[in-house]
Write a protein that holds these residues in place. Structure first.
Motif, mmCIF file in Angstrom:
data_model
loop_
_atom_site.group_PDB
_atom_site.id
_atom_site.type_symbol
_atom_site.label_atom_id
_atom_site.label_comp_id
_atom_site.label_asym_id
_atom_site.label_seq_id
_atom_site.Cartn_x
_atom_site.Cartn_y
_atom_site.Cartn_z
ATOM 1 N N LYS A 69 -38.350 16.213 7.922
ATOM 2 C CA LYS A 69 -38.637 14.979 7.183
ATOM 3 C C LYS A 69 -37.891 13.796 7.769
ATOM 4 O O LYS A 69 -37.867 12.727 7.174
ATOM 5 C CB LYS A 69 -38.220 15.154 5.718
ATOM 6 C CG LYS A 69 -39.052 16.174 4.966
ATOM 7 C CD LYS A 69 -40.468 15.689 4.813
ATOM 8 C CE LYS A 69 -41.287 16.653 3.987
ATOM 9 N NZ LYS A 69 -42.695 16.201 3.930
ATOM 10 N N ARG B 54 -37.441 20.299 -3.642
ATOM 11 C CA ARG B 54 -37.279 18.854 -3.862
ATOM 12 C C ARG B 54 -36.526 18.607 -5.157
ATOM 13 O O ARG B 54 -36.964 19.021 -6.234
ATOM 14 C CB ARG B 54 -38.626 18.163 -3.933
ATOM 15 C CG ARG B 54 -38.505 16.725 -4.422
ATOM 16 C CD ARG B 54 -39.829 16.040 -4.609
ATOM 17 N NE ARG B 54 -39.658 14.823 -5.403
ATOM 18 C CZ ARG B 54 -40.246 14.612 -6.573
ATOM 19 N NH1 ARG B 54 -41.037 15.521 -7.106
ATOM 20 N NH2 ARG B 54 -40.031 13.493 -7.232
ATOM 21 N N HIS C 75 -48.147 11.790 -4.209
ATOM 22 C CA HIS C 75 -46.767 11.483 -4.577
ATOM 23 C C HIS C 75 -46.531 9.987 -4.773
ATOM 24 O O HIS C 75 -45.449 9.587 -5.174
ATOM 25 C CB HIS C 75 -45.790 12.062 -3.556
ATOM 26 C CG HIS C 75 -45.955 11.498 -2.178
ATOM 27 N ND1 HIS C 75 -46.974 11.853 -1.337
ATOM 28 C CD2 HIS C 75 -45.230 10.581 -1.499
ATOM 29 C CE1 HIS C 75 -46.870 11.194 -0.203
ATOM 30 N NE2 HIS C 75 -45.823 10.409 -0.274
ATOM 31 N N GLU D 174 -44.146 9.088 4.608
ATOM 32 C CA GLU D 174 -43.023 9.082 3.670
ATOM 33 C C GLU D 174 -41.897 8.154 4.091
ATOM 34 O O GLU D 174 -40.724 8.451 3.873
ATOM 35 C CB GLU D 174 -42.509 10.520 3.458
ATOM 36 C CG GLU D 174 -43.564 11.433 2.857
ATOM 37 C CD GLU D 174 -43.277 12.912 3.071
ATOM 38 O OE1 GLU D 174 -42.102 13.297 3.052
ATOM 39 O OE2 GLU D 174 -44.231 13.684 3.251
ATOM 40 N N HIS E 159 -41.040 11.406 -3.607
ATOM 41 C CA HIS E 159 -41.262 12.299 -2.473
ATOM 42 C C HIS E 159 -42.270 13.364 -2.880
ATOM 43 O O HIS E 159 -42.361 13.712 -4.055
ATOM 44 C CB HIS E 159 -39.955 12.985 -2.070
ATOM 45 C CG HIS E 159 -38.987 12.086 -1.380
ATOM 46 N ND1 HIS E 159 -37.700 11.893 -1.824
ATOM 47 C CD2 HIS E 159 -39.120 11.332 -0.266
ATOM 48 C CE1 HIS E 159 -37.084 11.049 -1.008
ATOM 49 N NE2 HIS E 159 -37.917 10.694 -0.060
#
Lengths: 560, 293
Positions: free
Chosen positions: A48, A142, A480, A534, A548
């Motif tokens: 990420k 998460r 998201h 993201e 997220h």
């Protein structure tokens, strides 16, 4: 069903995010024999993460990453930076300054890194260390918020796990930290508090790199670019050499991108196709990955007291990204902050006040000089001048006038300018106006530069191709990001500023369309989160509810 | 530490029916020799359920199969994928060509021997139907032979080791729209549904899971050290009641499924064939207005 939901799991410390900040915190906590659980939302640490690609070991820093992780530079990093230059560009005219003095100021070492390789390496070490404390690293988890009891922070809540209690919560969850926002410590309000970077990782054989950059196999370069190559958008470009690839990217002030309605991928292409790069890129261009990242401007957003109760923020989550002039330092500060947070908890362990560690951490940031690097006091003074448009335009018009140009352009000025660029003190005072980024470099390029005649044959991939090459694990039916206000006034800026969207492009996240309702025309914005990388840009420039994706979902960077 | 659970996961080797692996002869019969053997896909859910039990409560998972010696590779797969502690293979010539009945008799004999010589068993897990036989009978028949309770079509499982009961969510008659929760005493036989999903909502469970994975990699590399093979003598089984002789099922004949006759004529038009495309457009024109053919 049989699980007793009234009793939460408890760890002494929970670290959210396994980037350099989280890894440093966890490693130090483990050194202090503190039971530590690390929760990482990526399917592997680094999947990420994106950075331009230089990590510094500073002489003055209390911790460097190779102190904490033996073998880091040999095993997790790419090439060390042995040559550091800035190119002032005006059209095809380029003036290059050697910036080694600036680069080497307070620098013990500096290596190029690719985050997937680096962070996944760190994850393994962190898991080994924290396992011995009774904890460990869990990926694909998460953390979505803070667990509170009677208004006090006592732990974290997750998508994939039941709530977990902890005596210390380290939010190392990155630039879009959901924990920092939950605590009300950070927000996404102002575009001028952020930079946005985009990057292409370009495949290149190690021998070819050595040959084209004139390097030995254990050497590397950092090239910076500024001037009129990006029209009037404030920012610059970079090129770093990795083992078998190049990291080439651009970083811009987000407010400037928004003002100019500039397309980040086009600015990157402007750099990639500039004649100056032809000599390095040759005629075979193979882009491994396109990536983007939002960068906090620590001068404005580094939180001076990054803690609340049992929660401490480290790294990007606390805005600890030093970006001043051509220098961008983030990862090293995250490492320092993470390690200091761990030490602060260790020394205040047993203290009845749950906020003791946080307060100690803030003091240690201050005492170690870290906070002054992030938020230099002298910048706060210069800022008021820099932001005054009147002053800027006066300076600009002088620079652009024949006399001003001659002043900058005379041989003495050339030497002085090089010295000025190499002065950490002067660089830290550069105002955030076009003067430093565009006008001055292009005047330098024009008056001192040599004209480049190389033919650049690079044909960068289209945005559609770049998105197509990325790996996604889409959380189908569970986007998201929610677009709260779909009017163009509120959210239209995202169409251009989002690095995977563009005007007139239907395959990106944000699109604008004109609809007719009851006879009146209206431009609306729509959102499809599938191509999302993201970065968080739209959270700042558009009206959204931004979270997220769930653990393991969304984009998966291979290079980072 | 909670009371540890000992589980047996039953698995079977089946032909790999996945595309590219499976091989048929000209008459459409499976070429067994040319098709690799893999773990029955549905058994993965049984093994996951056994692993979930071990992760949550501690204990031991034994993967067991009946079949030729080559099935050891299936047990190795079971060890690698779901971290079985050890494996048992019931294997000899006398067991060949067993139907579900004879298989159930053999498996139950194996389980009895295990209980006698190795340890008490809390749970036996089996998958729903094998990819080759498709009967779904072996599990229930084995449970019957053991005289144990059985819960089938299990999609979620919780165990209370202190009370010695399990609670399971199951699909009533395999219907995804009808879910019931049932309780059963241990020891118990559990048949997992392909809808079964293990859940690990505790960090400690996930850490254990991760640790087991690391431990197993080493073990699976030497899986033969963890394999026990029992033949019909070990199991004290009379050859007349096992294998082909002990199988009451008689397959009289096997007919290939006839190819469905084609009902519609298809015309292939090349995208570059302008004339053909024009005709196609004309043909389609009437439907454009929403008419249906």
């Amino acid at each position: 069903m049989a699980a007793d939901s009234s009793e939460h799991e408890h760890y002494e410390a929970v670290v959210v995010g396994c980037g350099p900040g989280g890894a440093a915190a966890a490693a130090r906590l483990a050194d202090h024999d503190i039971e530590t659980l690390v929760l990482e939302r990526g399917t592997e640490a680094g999947s990420k993460n994106v950075s331009g690609g230089l990590i510094y070991g500073e002489e003055s820093a209390p911790y460097t990453i190779d102190d904490l992780f033996e073998g880091f530079r040999e095993e997790a990093a790419e090439r060390p930076v042995t040559d550091y230059r800035i190119h002032n560009v005006a059209g095809n005219s380029v003036k290059t300054y050697d910036l080694r003095d600036l680069h080497e100021h307070d620098t013990e070492w500096c290596d190029a890194v690719l985050r997937r390789t680096m962070d996944s390496w760190l994850e393994k070490r962190v898991h080994e260390k924290t396992s011995e404390t009774g904890g460990g690293v869990l990926t694909d988890v998460r953390v979505n918020g803070l667990l509170r009891e009677n208004g006090e922070i006592v732990g974290v809540t997750c998508d994939e796990l039941d709530p977990i209690e902890a005596d210390l919560i380290v939010a190392a969850d990155g630039v879009n930290s959901e924990l920092a926002r939950d605590a009300g410590l950070m927000d996404w309000a102002e575009p001028d508090e952020w930079f946005q970077g985009v990057k292409a990782t370009v495949e290149m054989d190690p021998d070819v790199i050595d040959d084209r950059f004139g390097l030995e196999s254990d050497e590397g370069v950092a090239h910076l670019f500024s001037g009129d190559l990006f029209s009037d958008v404030r920012g610059g470009g970079f090129l770093y050499t990795n083992e078998d690839s190049l990291s080439i990217g651009t970083v811009f002030h987000l407010d400037s991108l928004v003002e100019q309605r500039a397309e980040p991928h086009e600015l990157l292409d402007a750099l990639l196709t500039h004649p100056l790069l032809a000599t390095w890129l040759g005629d075979e261009y193979d882009e491994r990955e396109y990536a983007a990242k939002l960068v906090p401007d620590s001068k404005k957003v580094a939180h001076p007291e990054p803690h609340q109760g049992r929660l401490v923020l480290v790294g990007d989550a606390a805005g600890q990204m030093q970006a001043q002039g051509p220098i961008i330092k983030g990862m090293n500060h995250a490492v320092t902050a993470g390690a200091l947070a761990a030490d602060a908890f260790a020394v205040t362990r047993g203290n009845a006040d749950p906020a003791a560690a946080g307060r100690r951490y803030a003091k240690m940031l201050e005492d170690s000089g870290t906070m002054d690097k992030l938020r230099p006091r002298r910048y706060d003074l210069a800022r008021t001048v820099g932001e005054r448009d009147v002053v800027t335009s006066v300076v600009d018009s002088v620079l652009e006038s024949p006399i001003g140009s001659i002043a900058v352009g005379n041989p003495i000025a050339d030497r002085l300018l090089k010295r000025a660029y190499n002065s950490p003190f002067l660089v830290s005072m550069l105002p955030d106006t076009a003067t430093g980024y565009v006008t001055l470099p292009s005047v330098i390029g024009e008056t001192h530069g040599k004209t480049i005649h190389w033919e650049n044959e690079v044909d960068p991939p289209s945005l559609e191709e770049r998105i197509g090459d990325l790996t996604y694990n889409t959380d189908v039916g569970n986007p998201h990001i929610e677009l709260v206000d779909e009017s163009y006034e509120a959210s239209g800026a995202a169409v251009a500023a989002c690095p995977v969207s563009a005007e007139e492009f239907g395959g990106g996240c944000y699109r604008s369309e004109t609809v007719e309702t009851n006879g009146t025309e209206e431009t609306l914005v729509s959102l499809d989160t599938q191509p999302c990388v993201e970065c968080g840009t739209c959270a700042v420039v558009a009206d959204t509810e931004w979270e997220h994706p769930r653990g393991g979902k969304g984009v998966e960077y291979r290079e980072g | 530490m909670e009371v540890a659970m000992r589980s047996i996961a039953l698995t079977k080797g089946v032909p790999d029916f996945s595309e590219g692996a499976v091989s048929f002869n000209e008459e459409g019969h499976l070429e067994r020799g040319k098709t690799p053997t893999v773990m029955n896909p549905n058994d993965a859910f049984a093994l996951e359920a056994a692993l979930q039990t071990k992760v949550r409560h501690g204990g031991h998972v034994t993967a067991t199969s009946m079949g030729p010696p080559g099935y050891a590779s299936v047990l190795e797969e079971a060890m690698e994928e779901v971290y079985a502690d050890d494996t048992y293979l019931l294997s000899d010539r006398e067991l060949a060509a067993s139907d579900t009945w004879a298989t159930a008799i053999t498996l139950s004999a194996g389980l009895e021997k295990y209980i006698e010589e190795v340890a008490e068993i809390d749970l036996v897990f089996a998958g729903f139907k094998t990819a080759d036989g498709e009967t779904g009978q072996t599990g229930p028949q084995t449970a019957w032979a053991m005289d144990w309770p059985i819960v089938t079509h299990v999609i979620a499982l919780d165990i209370d080791p202190d009370e010695r009961v399990l609670r399971a969510k199951r699909l009533v008659e395999g219907d995804i729209d009808e879910i019931e929760t049932v309780e059963a005493p241990l020891p118990c036989f559990v048949v997992t549904d392909p809808e079964f999903e293990p859940t690990y909502r505790k960090a400690s469970h996930r850490l254990t899971h991760k640790q087991l994975r690391a431990d197993t990699q080493e073990r699976a590399a030497n899986h033969e050290d963890h394999l026990t093979t029992w033949d019909h003598v070990d199991l004290n089984l009379d050859p007349d009641y096992i294998g082909l002789d002990g199988s009451p099922t008689i397959v009289s004949s096997v007919d290939p499924i006839p190819k469905a006759p084609s009902e519609r004529e298809a015309t292939m038009i090349d995208a570059d064939d302008e004339e053909g495309m024009t005709e196609l457009l004309e043909e389609m024109q009437p439907f454009a207005a929403g008419e249906t053919g």
